[in-house]
Write a protein that holds these residues in place. Structure first.
Motif, mmCIF file in Angstrom:
data_model
loop_
_atom_site.group_PDB
_atom_site.id
_atom_site.type_symbol
_atom_site.label_atom_id
_atom_site.label_comp_id
_atom_site.label_asym_id
_atom_site.label_seq_id
_atom_site.Cartn_x
_atom_site.Cartn_y
_atom_site.Cartn_z
ATOM 1 N N ARG A 124 0.819 -1.219 0.000
ATOM 2 C CA ARG A 124 0.000 0.000 0.000
ATOM 3 C C ARG A 124 0.849 1.265 0.000
ATOM 4 N NH1 ARG A 124 -5.223 1.341 3.874
ATOM 5 N NH2 ARG A 124 -5.677 3.376 2.965
ATOM 6 N N SER A 125 1.942 1.284 0.764
ATOM 7 C CA SER A 125 2.799 2.474 0.780
ATOM 8 C C SER A 125 3.431 2.703 -0.593
ATOM 9 C CB SER A 125 3.895 2.302 1.844
ATOM 10 O OG SER A 125 3.337 2.193 3.127
ATOM 11 N N TYR A 126 3.810 1.617 -1.241
ATOM 12 C CA TYR A 126 4.388 1.699 -2.589
ATOM 13 C C TYR A 126 3.353 2.233 -3.580
ATOM 14 C CZ TYR A 126 7.422 0.078 -6.429
ATOM 15 O OH TYR A 126 8.240 0.007 -7.532
ATOM 16 N N ALA A 127 2.119 1.742 -3.476
ATOM 17 C CA ALA A 127 1.051 2.215 -4.351
ATOM 18 C C ALA A 127 0.721 3.684 -4.088
ATOM 19 C CB ALA A 127 -0.200 1.354 -4.154
ATOM 20 N N GLU A 128 0.786 4.103 -2.824
ATOM 21 C CA GLU A 128 0.515 5.505 -2.486
ATOM 22 C C GLU A 128 1.572 6.417 -3.092
ATOM 23 O OE1 GLU A 128 1.038 7.134 1.641
ATOM 24 O OE2 GLU A 128 -1.143 7.207 1.563
ATOM 25 N N MET A 129 2.837 5.971 -3.074
ATOM 26 C CA MET A 129 3.903 6.742 -3.708
ATOM 27 C C MET A 129 3.649 6.878 -5.206
ATOM 28 S SD MET A 129 6.800 6.391 -5.796
ATOM 29 C CE MET A 129 7.174 4.653 -5.723
ATOM 30 N N ALA A 130 3.246 5.766 -5.843
ATOM 31 C CA ALA A 130 2.963 5.803 -7.281
ATOM 32 C C ALA A 130 1.810 6.752 -7.584
ATOM 33 C CB ALA A 130 2.642 4.397 -7.782
ATOM 34 N N GLU A 152 4.093 4.915 5.768
ATOM 35 C CA GLU A 152 3.977 3.461 5.889
ATOM 36 C C GLU A 152 2.629 3.132 6.525
ATOM 37 O OE1 GLU A 152 6.376 -0.299 7.914
ATOM 38 O OE2 GLU A 152 7.094 1.756 8.154
ATOM 39 N N TRP A 153 1.953 2.113 6.005
ATOM 40 C CA TRP A 153 0.642 1.707 6.512
ATOM 41 C C TRP A 153 0.774 0.425 7.323
ATOM 42 C CZ3 TRP A 153 -3.949 4.379 5.971
ATOM 43 C CH2 TRP A 153 -3.922 5.466 5.086
#
Length: 514
Positions: A232-238, A333-334
């Protein structure tokens, strides 16, 4: 994103972006929804008599109630003028450019030149002499491939004792131009992984349409050939950068051949070139890496193309990249937590309060370097300054109960055709998946996996499973596979009075009204 209904935080985003003058399609791209859902949201917002900005007393619960209350030459001929094959290869990386167009331009300048079939044969022969990664077709500004090098570089962190620590090398390479970026980090953890992406975007001065990582646990929660689940944190960055994550398929090395070649170049050119140098800090190492990258990208021509990576980047990739966002990205971070009986949440060995009515509830925690935000079903219920892990409590008096306050190869067209060959329910399900994903390629694998289930279970069972999936709003490969594996498709389904099942993208199914 389910069609017709957005989370309340996304509704607010839609209206904020609409007020800023963005188009329906652009808003849908930013919030991850199809245009029809965006239009429906705006109509419901206006029909509810609301205006943007919303009043402070309109919470997500109030907003939801207001919105949904009603709801060729031949052998032997003479040799002709030879085209510049390297220039043609570069031009083919541009969108909408084909060999046919380039041949017409060539024959206009050389009327006695090669006929089209011979022109194509000569180009393919020239292309076959390129490396495998150079032969792969990558559109301008389309993909950024990312990975870590297998070997690191030793850094002396204590000059007195000589204690050493190995720094990891993050590598990123653009598909079309081969422009390469590298950055030293202490770990391969999530924070350093995202830091490498941020550095890469800043270095290239723009954002590609897709980022292609490996299936490392840092990036992918659940690896799946058809429908991988992104951290989820990676997707939020994207989402912040307006790009999408498309992990390489498991056991498909050609998906990541570009970055593997870049890793090899970095290991030989950079790590090998720095093997005799001693570094005493990460900043010192990154400065040396930056100088090596300048020489690699700006001074070394690509073999057979005759131009440097930087020249190819400026010509091909740069015009096609999206602009960087105006505000800098803040790493978050989630984590999933459950509220304790004392209405506090344990985050990093510190305890943060939430309103007492959420005791025993499962919540989502968003952590940044300075803040801790706690969400319940998408609504933020508490926000605190981040504290150290000292096993102490941070408590807001208003969160206490009153009695406690006194105390402290494929194409999408082919996917649609193959789905139609199975039946209307499979077609409708695949269309929903393709339309709802931010980038069509993200839904491509899920649809392909669903279609291939017909090999194991048959077309009739897959049709029944697709109908059930549409009814319950389950639009993933894993959900359809679970329906078939558990024989849920064989259970009798509710039918209309005439006994004919209606399958259509605009029909929500019984789950919507529960």
């Amino acid at each position: 994103m389910p069609m017709g209904r957005l989370a309340m935080r996304h509704v607010r985003d839609v209206m904020r972006l609409r007020a800023a003058g963005l188009s329906i399609r652009e808003i849908g791209r930013r919030v991850g929804a199809v245009p029809s859902t965006v239009r429906l949201t705006i109509r419901r917002f206006e029909a509810a008599g609301l205006s943007w900005p919303l009043a402070d007393d309109i919470t997500d619960a109030v907003l939801e109630e207001r919105l949904f209350a009603g709801a060729g030459t031949k052998p032997g001929q003479r040799r002709r003028a030879e085209p510049d094959w390297a220039a043609i290869h570069r031009e083919l990386k541009r969108k909408h450019v084909t060999l046919s167009i380039l041949w017409e331009e060539y024959i206009a300048s050389e009327p006695d030149g090669y006929r089209y079939s011979r022109f194509c044969d000569l180009y393919r022969a020239w292309e076959s002499r390129l490396s495998v990664t150079m032969r792969q077709s990558h559109a301008a500004g389309d993909k950024l491939f990312v990975d870590y090098a297998g070997d690191g570089i030793a850094v002396v962190i204590d000059r007195l004792t000589g204690e050493r620590r190995t720094a990891q090398i993050f590598v990123a390479v653009l598909g079309a131009s081969n422009l390469t970026y590298a950055q030293a980090t202490w770990t391969q953890g999530l924070a350093d992984w995202i830091s490498g992406h941020v550095g890469a975007f800043e270095a290239i001065g723009g954002v590609p349409a897709l980022v292609v990582p490996d299936n490392a646990k840092t990036a992918v929660i659940k690896a799946c050939f058809y429908d991988p689940q992104i951290n989820r944190s990676y997707a939020e960055m994207a989402a912040h950068y307006g790009t999408a994550i498309l992990p390489a398929r498991p056991r498909r090395p050609r998906d990541k051949a570009k970055v593997e070649q870049a890793v090899l170049v970095i290991e030989r050119w950079l790590i090998g070139g720095l093997r005799h140098r001693i570094f005493h800090s990460l900043a010192e190492l990154n400065a040396a890496i930056g100088e090596m990258l300048r020489r690699l990208n700006d001074e070394r021509p690509i073999r057979r193309l005759g131009v440097t990576r930087r020249q190819l980047f400026n010509e091909i990739d740069r015009p096609a990249l999206k602009a960087l966002p105006e505000t800098p990205y803040v790493f978050a971070e989630w984590r999933i937590r459950r509220v304790s009986i004392d209405y506090h949440v344990d985050v990093g060995d510190h305890y943060y309060s939430v309103p007492h009515r959420f005791v025993r509830a499962e919540v989502e925690v968003r952590l940044t370097a300075r803040t801790v935000e706690i969400f319940h079903k998408g609504e933020r219920i508490a926000a605190h300054q981040r504290m150290s892990g000292n096993h102490k409590h941070t408590t807001v008096p208003e969160h206490m109960a009153s009695s406690h306050r006194r105390y402290a190869g494929w194409t999408i067209e082919r996917i649609r055709q193959d789905a139609a060959a199975i039946g209307p329910a499979t077609t409708a399900l695949c269309n929903l998946i393709l339309d709802e994903r931010p980038h069509p390629e993200q839904g491509f694998r899920a649809c392909l996996g669903i279609i291939r289930l017909a090999r194991s279970y048959g077309a009739d069972r897959l049709e029944a499973a697709a109908t059930r999936a549409i009814d319950i709003g389950a639009r993933t490969y894993g959900s359809v596979k679970s329906i078939l594996a558990n024989n849920l498709d064989r259970r009798p389904a509710q039918r209309p009075a005439d006994g004919i099942a209606i399958v259509h993208a605009n029909i929500r199914g019984p789950r919507y009204y529960n």
